[in-house]
Design an enzyme around this catalytic site. Structure first.
Site, PDB file in Angstrom:
ATOM      1  CD  GLU A  60      40.027  36.813  45.863  1.00  0.00           C
ATOM      2  OE1 GLU A  60      38.888  36.585  45.405  1.00  0.00           O
ATOM      3  OE2 GLU A  60      41.038  36.916  45.145  1.00  0.00           O
ATOM      4  CG  HIS A 129      45.606  46.073  40.970  1.00  0.00           C
ATOM      5  ND1 HIS A 129      44.711  45.975  39.950  1.00  0.00           N
ATOM      6  CD2 HIS A 129      45.933  44.799  41.304  1.00  0.00           C
ATOM      7  CE1 HIS A 129      44.516  44.705  39.657  1.00  0.00           C
ATOM      8  NE2 HIS A 129      45.241  43.966  40.474  1.00  0.00           N
TER       9      HIS A 129
END
Ligand SMILES: Cc1ncc(C[n+]2csc(CCOP(=O)(O)OP(=O)(O)O)c2C)c(N)n1
Ligand SMILES: [Mg+2]
Lengths: 326, 337
Positions: A60, A129
């Site tokens: 990322e 998450h």
């Protein structure tokens, strides 16, 4: 006027912008061959090819950095990060580089990237998450942060974000991708600034952004049945904040509830209340109330998760409190 | 290379050295603040590599030790010095300072303070070159310590996978601040680390500009040919501390003396003398002219330039003026909603 899902609206915006400008590319994990975790780029790999719909490794920080570098040399990357939780790995390039390149170069360089990512809790995805983090990005000068609540804004704000010369963070929501709404058949650009009164009312202003606008709208329905007229304000942009629209609404209703899916500490509601105090303190008839997530990592267990995240009834209860009905 | 080019190269290195040493003095006089990282001792690397690149055409990016890279790309020295002084005439209009010199007009895309951050930015610049189908390349200069960041591995993998036209130049000066390379890297020869990503690489003496140029020529040709990235490592040494507050207590005096004996400017001027290209007098005259230029042009410009206006504090945060087509304001009722 077509009705479409939120993900289809994002897909359409990608498609139109890719067709419009050869410098537009999309990058992210699983966005190409696999079509995207939320289908937001489905079919585009087949249409535009591997050089423009780029499947990236799970890196990322660096693929976001590659997007930023490419934008400095004239490209318009739309960078998808699969979940805002993983955007934490890209904070160095986003906050230390993208947000500051224009400024520290004295306006001589810029990086017109778009970073799209879903933030928010879904269903029992547990602590790693379920991050929201809107507050982290909204506190960073040099970024624009927007939170489209419906397909129209998801479509029109993405298109504006691609054209805009500033780095734009678009925070979507896992629970909104299948929501449906109308989007005009003709091309539309939706502004990256400006809050919107989504429903007019006179007794209390319910302020939301992203998914929490929908909590506010449902709460307004329930309140209406109880004889309370709620105005619903969608912030739309968390950076910069539209102070005028907030002030005008508070001057009209005199009571405020802010619904945020984030934790309250140093959060969106805290910022909005500061704005209200600075802009129109004496218009308030009651103390503003924040409806927000509990100050804990989001638990896995279904009932614990429910307890940690605000819902419609929490917004209704807060509204009744500020109008003196509880 | 003809003798006038070789004289020019020597002059450039002398100029860069004097520029750095003069900014040291200005820092001591408190005219320059913040962090100041000097390049003295490493001049042959940036000068030699960029001599082989196409100026204003290829993209260049680096870390915080960035003055010389910017100037060799074509950023005017007076603007770089004015930036160190924080003046509005500086390369970054006084907003960036020593670590953030930018001159996009010559494709010098900045100095960055976060170790390892430029790796992906360089690959992104290369991606844009490849996408546009030009013969431009991106050149990324970073230190040995930067190779321990995750961005090194992530970026080398993607750059190789996507065959991006990017040259990674590792300026191995043996230290990351006070930590010697053998205490921070499991692999001492940095060029070997690139082989894990299928990137061709090599290691060379960074003190001899002729060696640097020969290595850079090969590396740049490889990258420009479309064959993908290349990683080149130059062994070098910074003569001063990491930044101004560093006393070099972690290095032995013997080691410092050894490397001082391999000063890149001495090596090159000795060679030009041996080959009869220049005499001692020529070089002394050159040094005098450089001193003069730095005082009367570079430093004077920085000293006499105005400060940025405090009212302009918010300038350059976002694009100004904002384009109403994308930004707003949101007019209720207009355009659907
Ligand atoms: C992400 C990050 N971590 C730590 C630092 C502090 N720091 C600045 S320079 C440096 C050493 C870098 O060494 P190297 O890459 O060899 O470059 P050199 O200074 O030797 O040119 C460190 C640790 C930083 N600026 N950024
Ligand atoms: Mg080093």
């Amino acid at each position: 006027m077509a009705e479409m899902a939120y993900w289809e609206a994002i897909r359409r915006a990608h498609d139109e912008e890719l067709a419009n400008d050869p410098m537009v590319i999309a990058m992210g994990e699983d966005i190409g061959v696999a079509g995207g975790t939320y289908k937001a780029t489905s079919g585009l790999y087949q249409k535009y090819g591997a050089a423009r719909i780029i499947d990236t490794p799970i890196s990322e920080n660096s693929y976001t950095g590659i997007g930023i570098g490419a934008s400095m040399a004239g490209m318009r990357p739309i960078i998808e990060i699969m979940s805002i939780n993983f955007a934490l790995l890209a904070l160095d390039t986003l906050i230390n580089a993208a947000a500051k390149i224009r400024y520290m170069s004295g306006g001589r360089a810029s990086c017109p990237i778009v970073m799209r990512t879903p933030g928010g809790t879904a269903h029992q995805l547990a602590a790693q998450h379920s991050a929201r983090l809107a507050r982290m990005f909204m506190s960073t000068p040099g970024l624009r942060v927007v939170t489209p609540r419906n397909p129209l804004d998801a479509y029109g704000m993405l298109k504006s974000a691609v054209r805009c010369n500033d780095p734009v963070i678009i925070i979507e929501h896992e629970s909104m991708y299948n929501m449906r709404g109308e989007v005009p058949d003709n091309e539309v650009f939706r502004p990256l600034e400006g809050a919107e009164i989504v429903r007019a009312g006179s007794d209390v202003t319910l302020i939301g952004y992203n998914y929490s606008v929908h909590l506010c709208l449902s709460a307004a329905d329930k309140l209406s049945a109880m004889g309370v007229s709620a105005e619903v304000l969608d912030l739309r942009a968390l950076r910069p904040i539209d102070r005028d629209t907030i002030r005008r609404s508070v001057e009209k209703t005199h009571n405020v509830v802010i619904a945020e899916e984030d934790e309250a500490t140093v959060g969106v509601g805290a910022e909005i209340i500061s704005v209200i105090v600075e802009e129109c303190f004496f218009a308030l008839d009651s103390q503003p109330v924040r409806v927000h997530a509990a100050d804990v990592p989001v638990p896995y267990n279904r009932s614990l998760e429910k307890a940690a995240i605000p819902d419609v009834d929490d917004v209704v209860a807060a509204a009744l409190k500020v109008v003196g009905r509880a | 290379m003809n003798s006038s080019d070789r004289k020019r190269l020597l002059r450039e290195m002398i100029f860069f050295r004097r520029f750095e040493e003069r900014s040291f003095e200005a820092y001591m006089e408190r005219k320059i603040g913040g962090f100041l990282h000097l390049y003295s001792g490493q001049e042959a690397v940036a000068t030699g590599v960029l001599e082989m690149a196409r100026r204003g055409h290829d993209y260049v990016i680096t870390g915080y030790r960035d003055h010389v890279h910017a100037m060799k790309c074509g950023a005017p020295a007076r603007e770089v010095m004015a930036e160190l002084y924080g003046k509005v005439t500086g390369s970054s209009r006084g907003r960036g300072g020593s670590m953030h010199i930018f001159d996009p007009s010559v494709h010098f895309m900045g100095g960055y303070a976060l170790v390892g951050q430029p790796f992906p930015l360089a690959a992104g610049l290369a991606l844009a070159c490849k996408h546009k189908g030009t013969d431009q390349i991106a050149i990324c200069f970073l230190g040995d310590g930067a190779n321990n960041q995750g961005t090194f591995h992530e970026t080398l993998n993607m750059a190789s996978l996507w065959k991006l036209p990017v040259l990674f130049v590792c300026e191995n000066n043996l230290y990351a601040i006070g930590t010697r390379i053998d205490r921070s890297s499991a692999v001492i020869d940095q060029y070997k680390r690139a082989t894990a990503y299928n990137i061709p690489s090599s290691q060379h003496d960074g003190q001899d500009i002729d060696v640097v140029m020969a290595a850079a020529r090969e590396a740049i040709d490889h990258v420009r040919s479309g064959a993908g990235p290349y990683f080149v490592e130059f062994m070098t040494y910074r003569q001063r501390g990491h930044s101004m507050s560093d006393s070099n207590a972690y290095r032995s005096k013997d080691e410092e003396r050894e490397w001082l004996a391999r000063d890149p400017i001495t090596i090159y001027s000795e060679r030009l003398k041996t080959e009869g290209v220049m005499s001692d007098d020529d070089i002394a005259e050159m040094e005098k002219a450089v001193l003069e230029e730095i005082e009367t042009d570079v430093v004077r410009f920085a000293e006499e330039s105005p400060e940025p206006r405090v009212e302009d504090l918010n300038q350059y945060c976002l694009e100004e003026p904002p384009d109403p087509r994308w930004i707003g304001p949101l007019v209720p009722g207009e355009r659907h909603g």
